[in-house]
Design an enzyme around this catalytic site. Structure first.
Site, PDB file in Angstrom:
ATOM      1  N   THR A 171     -10.050   0.270  -9.893  1.00  0.00           N
ATOM      2  CA  THR A 171      -8.952  -0.463  -9.278  1.00  0.00           C
ATOM      3  C   THR A 171      -8.882  -1.702 -10.118  1.00  0.00           C
ATOM      4  OG1 THR A 171      -9.294   0.473  -7.107  1.00  0.00           O
ATOM      5  CG2 THR A 171      -8.415  -1.744  -7.131  1.00  0.00           C
ATOM      6  N   SER A 225     -10.173  -0.545   1.036  1.00  0.00           N
ATOM      7  CA  SER A 225     -11.245  -1.551   1.027  1.00  0.00           C
ATOM      8  C   SER A 225     -10.849  -2.771   0.195  1.00  0.00           C
ATOM      9  CB  SER A 225     -12.525  -0.955   0.435  1.00  0.00           C
ATOM     10  OG  SER A 225     -12.959   0.137   1.203  1.00  0.00           O
ATOM     11  N   ASN A 262      -6.231   4.309  -7.252  1.00  0.00           N
ATOM     12  CA  ASN A 262      -7.429   4.882  -6.625  1.00  0.00           C
ATOM     13  C   ASN A 262      -8.395   5.342  -7.710  1.00  0.00           C
ATOM     14  OD1 ASN A 262      -9.137   5.449  -4.515  1.00  0.00           O
ATOM     15  ND2 ASN A 262      -8.475   7.562  -4.377  1.00  0.00           N
ATOM     16  N   GLY A 264     -13.910   0.652  -5.064  1.00  0.00           N
ATOM     17  CA  GLY A 264     -13.889   1.550  -3.910  1.00  0.00           C
ATOM     18  C   GLY A 264     -14.600   0.898  -2.731  1.00  0.00           C
ATOM     19  N   ASP A 282      -7.871   8.209   0.265  1.00  0.00           N
ATOM     20  CA  ASP A 282      -8.413   7.131   1.102  1.00  0.00           C
ATOM     21  C   ASP A 282      -8.264   7.419   2.592  1.00  0.00           C
ATOM     22  OD1 ASP A 282      -9.531   5.585  -0.836  1.00  0.00           O
ATOM     23  OD2 ASP A 282      -7.909   4.141  -0.963  1.00  0.00           O
ATOM     24  N   ARG A 316       0.838  -1.188   0.000  1.00  0.00           N
ATOM     25  CA  ARG A 316       0.000   0.000   0.000  1.00  0.00           C
ATOM     26  C   ARG A 316       0.881   1.249   0.000  1.00  0.00           C
ATOM     27  NH1 ARG A 316      -5.148   1.749  -1.062  1.00  0.00           N
ATOM     28  NH2 ARG A 316      -6.102   2.906   0.648  1.00  0.00           N
ATOM     29  N   THR A 333      -4.053  -0.619  -7.251  1.00  0.00           N
ATOM     30  CA  THR A 333      -4.842   0.522  -7.723  1.00  0.00           C
ATOM     31  C   THR A 333      -4.041   1.803  -7.774  1.00  0.00           C
ATOM     32  OG1 THR A 333      -6.935   1.708  -7.330  1.00  0.00           O
ATOM     33  CG2 THR A 333      -5.624   1.179  -5.390  1.00  0.00           C
TER      34      THR A 333
HETATM   35  O1  DON Z   1      -7.978   1.140  -1.538  1.00  0.00           O
HETATM   36  C1  DON Z   1      -9.148   1.397  -1.772  1.00  0.00           C
HETATM   37  O2  DON Z   1     -10.064   0.943  -1.140  1.00  0.00           O
HETATM   38  C2  DON Z   1      -9.483   2.302  -2.920  1.00  0.00           C
HETATM   39  N1  DON Z   1      -8.375   3.135  -3.229  1.00  0.00           N
HETATM   40  C3  DON Z   1      -9.887   1.457  -4.065  1.00  0.00           C
HETATM   41  C4  DON Z   1     -10.268   2.280  -5.231  1.00  0.00           C
HETATM   42  C5  DON Z   1     -11.098   1.570  -6.188  1.00  0.00           C
HETATM   43  O3  DON Z   1     -11.484   0.463  -6.023  1.00  0.00           O
HETATM   44  C6  DON Z   1     -11.434   2.361  -7.388  1.00  0.00           C
HETATM   45  N2  DON Z   1     -12.461   1.735  -8.063  1.00  0.00           N
HETATM   46  N3  DON Z   1     -13.587   1.984  -7.847  1.00  0.00           N
END
Ligand code: DON
Length: 560
Positions: A370, A442, A390, A463, A412, A98, A388
């Site tokens: 993502t 997430s 993001n 997300g 985030d 991350r 991702t």
């Molecule tokens: O880490 C996360 O939860 C978000 N940055 C994920 C972003 C994501 O899934 C974008 N798509 N909708």
């Protein structure tokens, strides 16, 4: 009462047949190995490694780098993610790569002098970027668990960047959809928008600067990214666009090996990711709540009501308790305990859905940018990887001279605890910004084991919806006995506690069910599509692999 009703033996089949007739074909079957990813060329890159004698980790690292070339909306080397690895012998590990907040980041960095969040400050531009983790994470995974070595597994990505690949309809549309944001930054406009001459389907898209960056990593490993020419290019781009990432931040970045979270559900073992993702905690909390309940039919009001209430509780806990556990205390054991689930279950069974509250401007956005991929090899080694930038195309900033996009993962964090982020997620103090801390995710790369053997490998973008997508695919496969493509295809729904809305996919739910949900007090909204689950199921007796690419997107499951 819903939870004690008996299932009629012939009815599920009829209902399922009707509900699925729009989607249902067959999963891809293969004897040896399988790769399911969101982009066909990247899936092929993974299978190329398996055929060359590589294991699931070699294939996964190859897919990760290939997606950075062919799927730049989400595939990346400028972002971060989580790789769940399970070796056939049973060892399982999470590589947490991350992004981290730059050392100069501070709690109120996205607030104006009036205390309000500055619009877009955490979602567009260099200030929104966290220190990228992908290259370090993929390199470490390859070094510890791969067989072929970084140079070999990066060869397909290098080839695709240097020689180019044919632009698909979907990729061309994706670039078009990113136009407004990408056009704000010089290198993004030149590379991805060709200075306004958008790539059309059938044209070849070459990325020579990215090829050079990949070559540096292939030759020098993670050092080729975090120090030297590429690092200097990142820092120069930060200076040009007023970002915070320094050479020291890059040199300091390291992936973290973590123990997967382990849950149990009706005799199956569930492996998923711990903080700084909220995915594993919330998934296990929801499965624990639902375990003893009769869930009836998959698209019935009775079943959906119970699942929605489990979602609301898990997301409420997410908002309050979850954050980077290296910085704040997160009560993981309590939230994933059976005793806690029992108390929540009692509440659910004895209360009605709360009265709806106005959604205000906190409606979750529709982005699904993502990407997740799943790999299983001939020996039974497996990888579930979600990573991702993001937002789609991340911060929209491309590193000048190095040809890759940077993330906007700082969004985030809770820019202002209690105020919703890009996904409408309300988050608390546990996820406030601090130097070097990792923002709460997430992402939920997950595996399910049956009798100690691998059964499911899955994950999704989306997300805040990610965790609920994974939950539903797991329930579809294990409880509702769908094959993996049916499980992935089945209509999805989502509740994240706040805003107090139930989101349904527009196509697939019956009018009766929707009416009953409305009558029960849920405030309903519709969304065209939710998630892009790329999943693999291993048949318990034969070991055959069945791959499913989500029909909502244009991925591909490739086996051999
Ligand atoms: O880490 C996360 O939860 C978000 N940055 C994920 C972003 C994501 O899934 C974008 N798509 N909708």
């Amino acid at each position: 009462m819903y939870f004690t009703s008996q299932r009629k033996p012939f009815l599920p089949l009829i209902v399922l047949t009707c509900a699925l007739s729009a989607f249902s074909f067959s999963p891809v079957a293969a004897r040896h190995g399988m790769v399911a990813s969101s982009e066909p060329l990247a899936s092929e890159a993974g299978v190329e490694m398996l055929r060359a004698g590589g294991n699931a980790v070699d294939a996964a690292v190859a897919v990760g780098f290939a997606l950075a070339v062919t799927y730049p909306v989400a595939g990346n080397i400028g972002g971060g993610g989580f790789m769940l690895i399970r070796l056939a012998k049973g060892e399982a590990i999470v590589v947490d790569y991350r992004e981290a907040a730059p050392a100069a980041a501070s709690r109120n960095m996205y607030l104006a002098s009036n205390g309000e969040v500055v619009p877009h400050a955490s979602t567009v531009g260099a200030l929104s970027a966290g220190v990228p983790g992908t290259v370090a994470g993929l390199a470490l995974s390859e070094q510890k668990y791969g067989r072929l070595g970084l140079a070999r597994v990066m060869a397909p990505a290098f080839r695709l960047a240097e020689q180019g690949f044919t632009v698909s309809y979907e990729f061309s549309e994706s670039l078009r959809s990113g136009r407004d944001r990408l056009s704000k930054f010089d290198a993004s406009r030149q590379i991805f928008l060709r200075d306004g001459h958008l790539y059309e389907p059938g044209e070849v898209f070459k990325q020579p600067e990215l090829a050079k960056t990949l070559e540096a990593v292939a030759q020098e490993g993670a050092k080729g990214f975090y120090t030297g020419r590429v690092a200097q290019a990142i820092v120069a781009t930060m200076q040009k666009y007023h970002g915070l990432i320094t050479a020291q931040d890059l040199a300091r970045y390291h992936p973290i090996l973590r123990q997967p979270l382990e849950g149990h559900f009706r005799g199956y073992e569930v492996l998923s990711v711990p903080p700084p993702s909220s995915g594993g905690v919330a998934l296990i909390e929801m499965l624990n709540i639902l375990e003893p309940l009769d869930l009836g039919l998959p698209d019935s009001f009775e079943s959906m009501h119970l699942i929605i209430e489990a979602m609301r509780h898990a997301y409420a806990d997410r908002a309050v308790y979850l954050g980077d556990a290296d910085y704040v205390s997160v009560p993981v054991a309590r939230l994933t305990s059976q005793a806690y689930a029992a108390t929540l279950r009692e509440e659910i069974l004895h209360s009605k859905p709360e009265a709806p509250i106005p959604a205000g401007n906190t409606q979750a956005s529709e982005s699904s940018q993502t990407t997740h991929y799943s790999v299983v090899d001939d020996e039974g080694n497996a990888v579930a990887n979600t990573y991702t930038l993001n937002n789609g195309y991340g911060s929209a900033v491309t590193v000048e001279g190095a040809g890759f996009l940077l993330n906007d993962e700082m969004d985030d964090f809770a820019s202002k605890p209690g105020t919703p982020n890009l996904y409408g997620l309300v988050q608390g103090e546990a996820n406030a910004i601090a130097p070097n801390k990792r923002p709460l995710s997430s992402m939920t790369p997950t595996m399910v084991l049956q009798d100690g053997n691998l059964r499911l490998v899955l994950g999704s973008p989306g997300g805040g919806t990610i965790i609920n997508t994974v939950l539903q695919v797991v329930l579809n496969a294990l409880v509702f006995k769908m094959d993996i493509l049916q499980a992935v295809s089945f209509p999805r729904f989502h509740h994240q506690w706040m805003p107090d809305w139930l989101i349904l996919e527009r196509v697939g739910f019956s009018a009766d069910t929707i009416q009953k949900l409305g009558e029960a007090g849920y405030q309903i909204d519709f969304r065209d599509r939710m998630g892009d689950c790329e999943a693999i199921e291993v048949a318990p007796r034969t070991g055959w692999k069945f791959g499913a690419a989500d029909p909502r997107a244009y991925g591909k499951a490739v086996g051999y």
